[in-house]
Enzyme design. Structure first.
Site, PDB file in Angstrom:
ATOM      1  N   CYS A  33       0.828  -1.211   0.000  1.00 18.51           N
ATOM      2  CA  CYS A  33       0.000   0.000   0.000  1.00 18.51           C
ATOM      3  C   CYS A  33       0.864   1.264   0.000  1.00 18.51           C
ATOM      4  CB  CYS A  33      -0.924  -0.043   1.220  1.00 18.51           C
ATOM      5  SG  CYS A  33      -1.791   1.484   1.572  1.00 18.51           S
ATOM      6  N   CYS A  36      -0.083   3.874   2.593  1.00 26.44           N
ATOM      7  CA  CYS A  36       0.321   3.411   3.932  1.00 26.44           C
ATOM      8  C   CYS A  36       1.761   3.822   4.222  1.00 26.44           C
ATOM      9  CB  CYS A  36       0.190   1.891   4.045  1.00 26.44           C
ATOM     10  SG  CYS A  36      -1.504   1.276   3.877  1.00 26.44           S
TER      11      CYS A  36
END
Length: 110
Positions: A33, A36
């Site tokens: 991600c 993230c």
């Protein structure tokens, strides 16, 4: 991982997070991600700034199939702030540090 950020998993989640005497921010994330990775240093900074007031933890959604769906995690990063065993704030996406600080301060002011 920062010293004051717990690595959370399905098995110990209730004991660490829901029974915590302090509010607890949980960062739901995954290795793949991109957003993230953007928010990770912000969460680390905040964990140092709020040390002793709010606990912090990270949960990899790919390695934990029980807790993320239980809390409706469909997009990552998702930050859930728990207080007294309940979700009291939720932040989804790579947001500015100030947005997270506002949420944390609201929880501390309750």
């Amino acid at each position: 991982m920062a010293v004051n950020i717990d690595e959370l998993n399905d098995i110990g989640f209730d004991e660490l997070v829901l029974k915590s005497k302090l509010p607890f921010l949980v960062d739901f994330w995954a290795e793949w991600c991109g957003p993230c990775r953007i928010i990770d240093p912000i969460v680390k900074e905040l964990s140092n700034e709020y040390n002793g007031k709010i606990k912090f933890g990270k949960m990899n959604v790919d390695e934990n199939p029980i807790i993320p769906p239980k809390y409706g995690i469909r997009s990552i990063p998702s930050l859930l702030i728990f207080n007294n065993g309940n979700v009291v704030e939720q932040i989804v996406g790579a947001v500015p540090k100030e947005n997270i600080q506002l949420a944390l301060d609201r929880v501390l002011d309750q």
